[in-house]
Design a protein around this motif. Structure first.
Motif, PDB file in Angstrom:
ATOM      1  N   UNK A 317       0.786  -1.276   0.072  1.00 20.46           N
ATOM      2  CA  UNK A 317      -0.112  -0.135  -0.045  1.00 20.46           C
ATOM      3  C   UNK A 317       0.909   1.260   0.059  1.00 20.46           C
ATOM      4  N   UNK A 318       1.990   1.193   0.840  1.00 17.88           N
ATOM      5  CA  UNK A 318       2.716   2.304   0.891  1.00 17.88           C
ATOM      6  C   UNK A 318       3.368   2.710  -0.421  1.00 17.88           C
ATOM      7  N   UNK A 319       4.098   1.541  -0.969  1.00 17.96           N
ATOM      8  CA  UNK A 319       4.489   1.573  -2.234  1.00 17.96           C
ATOM      9  C   UNK A 319       3.644   2.339  -3.383  1.00 17.96           C
ATOM     10  N   UNK A 320       2.320   1.758  -3.548  1.00 16.41           N
ATOM     11  CA  UNK A 320       1.350   2.281  -4.228  1.00 16.41           C
ATOM     12  C   UNK A 320       0.988   3.906  -4.142  1.00 16.41           C
ATOM     13  N   UNK A 321       1.070   4.073  -2.905  1.00 14.48           N
ATOM     14  CA  UNK A 321       0.784   5.520  -2.447  1.00 14.48           C
ATOM     15  C   UNK A 321       2.089   6.379  -2.615  1.00 14.48           C
ATOM     16  N   UNK A 322       3.222   6.309  -2.168  1.00  9.58           N
ATOM     17  CA  UNK A 322       4.215   6.862  -1.834  1.00  9.58           C
ATOM     18  C   UNK A 322       5.572   6.211  -1.577  1.00  9.58           C
ATOM     19  N   UNK A 323       6.019   5.724  -3.015  1.00  9.85           N
ATOM     20  CA  UNK A 323       7.354   5.029  -3.067  1.00  9.85           C
ATOM     21  C   UNK A 323       8.530   5.540  -2.584  1.00  9.85           C
ATOM     22  N   UNK A 324       8.709   6.881  -2.785  1.00  8.10           N
ATOM     23  CA  UNK A 324       9.624   7.567  -2.108  1.00  8.10           C
ATOM     24  C   UNK A 324      10.007   7.723  -0.691  1.00  8.10           C
ATOM     25  N   UNK A 325       8.913   7.264  -0.117  1.00  2.57           N
ATOM     26  CA  UNK A 325       8.993   7.194   1.546  1.00  2.57           C
ATOM     27  C   UNK A 325       9.587   5.935   1.918  1.00  2.57           C
ATOM     28  N   UNK A 326       9.950   5.014   1.058  1.00  2.14           N
ATOM     29  CA  UNK A 326      10.399   3.595   1.502  1.00  2.14           C
ATOM     30  C   UNK A 326      11.912   3.639   1.024  1.00  2.14           C
ATOM     31  N   UNK A 327      12.741   3.665   2.271  1.00  2.00           N
ATOM     32  CA  UNK A 327      14.200   3.875   2.024  1.00  2.00           C
ATOM     33  C   UNK A 327      14.970   3.220   1.154  1.00  2.00           C
ATOM     34  N   UNK A 328      14.786   1.731   1.079  1.00  2.00           N
ATOM     35  CA  UNK A 328      15.298   0.854  -0.002  1.00  2.00           C
ATOM     36  C   UNK A 328      14.935   0.970  -1.441  1.00  2.00           C
ATOM     37  N   UNK A 329      13.820   1.840  -1.521  1.00  2.00           N
ATOM     38  CA  UNK A 329      13.430   2.487  -2.700  1.00  2.00           C
ATOM     39  C   UNK A 329      14.255   3.343  -3.685  1.00  2.00           C
ATOM     40  N   UNK A 330      15.054   3.999  -2.568  1.00  2.00           N
ATOM     41  CA  UNK A 330      15.379   5.311  -3.120  1.00  2.00           C
ATOM     42  C   UNK A 330      16.500   5.267  -3.998  1.00  2.00           C
ATOM     43  N   UNK A 331      17.356   4.110  -3.858  1.00  2.00           N
ATOM     44  CA  UNK A 331      18.572   3.903  -4.843  1.00  2.00           C
ATOM     45  C   UNK A 331      18.256   2.572  -5.861  1.00  2.00           C
ATOM     46  N   UNK A 332      16.726   2.394  -5.859  1.00  2.00           N
ATOM     47  CA  UNK A 332      16.391   1.333  -6.831  1.00  2.00           C
ATOM     48  C   UNK A 332      16.198   1.743  -8.200  1.00  2.00           C
ATOM     49  N   UNK A 333      16.927   0.883  -9.074  1.00  2.00           N
ATOM     50  CA  UNK A 333      17.116   0.847 -10.631  1.00  2.00           C
ATOM     51  C   UNK A 333      16.618  -0.129 -11.296  1.00  2.00           C
ATOM     52  N   UNK A 334      15.342  -0.401 -11.366  1.00  2.00           N
ATOM     53  CA  UNK A 334      14.842  -1.459 -12.009  1.00  2.00           C
ATOM     54  C   UNK A 334      15.067  -1.162 -13.434  1.00  2.00           C
ATOM     55  N   UNK A 335      15.362  -2.190 -14.239  1.00  2.00           N
ATOM     56  CA  UNK A 335      15.808  -1.729 -15.550  1.00  2.00           C
ATOM     57  C   UNK A 335      17.019  -1.575 -16.111  1.00  2.00           C
TER      58      UNK A 335
END
Length: 340
Positions: A317-335
């Motif tokens: 739910x957090x990811x769908x609403x505000x992914x930037x709030x999740x620390x591990x997503x801030x350096x995510x480079x899918x693709x």
């Protein structure tokens, strides 16, 4: 993540009616979740990564195993835990990666684990620094029916290679690869699909053409150029390649670096895959290297209970609403992996 016709056909051959139905459920629930803005999940993951061990023989500078910087404990996956996980997921699971952190071949029962999974018709893959592929281990790897073997080779000369793979020896990598290819041919096996993975960093980017030549001369099936994750990237790093197409980051007018790709409020991985640590923690993806977002513990609950549980629902739910709030997503480079 599949290259080569034979390898692709091998993956497709693992599909069963149950696995196809499960994949359809996962795909439809992902799109439904994006449409309504809150998570819904049906089915079980099509792909998982499981960690044989956090131990490693090398000291790579951007790797928690190499830096010995984990806050979570170092250890080895138990046979009981492994079999329990596979027995729960085998009917719907199509792809199993034996890697998260650490060097898989340090686990004394690693190839027995591979054989257990392949006997259940699951596509199996692993990533290795290839320092432990002696003749006996190479032959046993072929015997295990491992489907994909990713060999990290981050330089074509020793000086370049050890600038990142600290403590490593390029000659051991070459010899280990040769042994795998020898026994694969000797035993007339179609597997494993052997991949040279080249982590592109500043010190080795000039050797990209050379790694293709080396792979071709040895008979390696595929070369993958992988971009490097840099933990402290904002002020730049000598590890960031000068050729921007091989970098996860871009330099802005103010001289600071930012991630190239936009953090959109969705992530397919949260619906179709997950990672399991050596001690049974279920974490959302490979960017959670220190297991800070454990969704549950497989020594206490079933996989289905964790996958459909409150913690996972809240995370999605957090990811769908505000992914930037999740620390591990801030350096995510899918693709940002280049397949060749």
């Amino acid at each position: 993540m599949i290259g080569g016709l034979t390898d692709s056909l091998n993956l497709v051959s693992k599909l069963t009616p149950k696995r196809v139905i499960n994949a359809s459920k996962i795909l439809s629930s992902y799109h439904f979740s994006r449409w309504r803005g809150t998570s819904a999940i049906q089915g079980l993951p099509m792909s998982i990564a499981i960690e044989p061990t956090t131990s490693c023989n090398l000291r790579c500078p951007e790797c928690p195993s190499g830096l010995r910087s984990f806050t979570r404990p170092t250890g080895m996956l138990s046979e009981v835990l492994f079999r329990n996980v596979i027995d729960q997921l085998a009917p719907t699971l199509n792809y199993l990666t034996f890697y998260f952190q650490g060097e898989p071949y340090l686990h004394p029962h690693f190839l027995a684990f591979v054989k257990y999974a392949t006997d259940k018709n699951i596509y199996t893959a692993t990533s290795t620094n290839a320092h432990f592929l002696n003749d006996e281990v190479a032959r046993s790897t072929i015997d295990s029916s491992l489907d994909r073997l990713i060999i990290s080779i981050d330089g074509t000369t020793q000086n370049t290679y050890e600038s990142y793979r600290r403590g490593g020896h390029l000659q051991k990598v070459k010899e280990g690869t040769q042994r795998i290819l020898y026994w694969k041919k000797k035993m007339k096996s179609r597997t494993p699909h052997v991949v040279f993975q080249f982590l592109v960093v500043g010190p080795n980017e000039h050797q990209i053409p050379e790694v293709y030549k080396l792979a071709a001369s040895m008979g390696v099936d595929q070369v993958v150029l992988k971009t490097a994750q840099i933990y402290d990237f904002k002020n730049g790093s000598g590890l960031i390649p000068k050729q921007e197409k091989y970098s996860r980051y871009q330099k802005n007018a103010d001289g600071l670096y930012t991630l190239k790709n936009k953090l959109e409020n969705n992530c397919w991985k949260m619906w179709h895959s997950c990672v399991i640590t050596w001690d049974g923690k279920v974490v959302p993806c490979c960017f959670d290297k220190d297991a800070q977002h454990a969704m549950g513990d497989l020594t206490k609950n079933s996989f289905s209970e964790i996958w459909n549980g409150w913690a996972y629902r809240k995370f999605r739910d957090t990811l769908l609403r505000a992914r930037s709030e999740i620390e591990i997503c801030k350096n995510c480079t899918e693709g940002t992996t280049v397949w060749a």
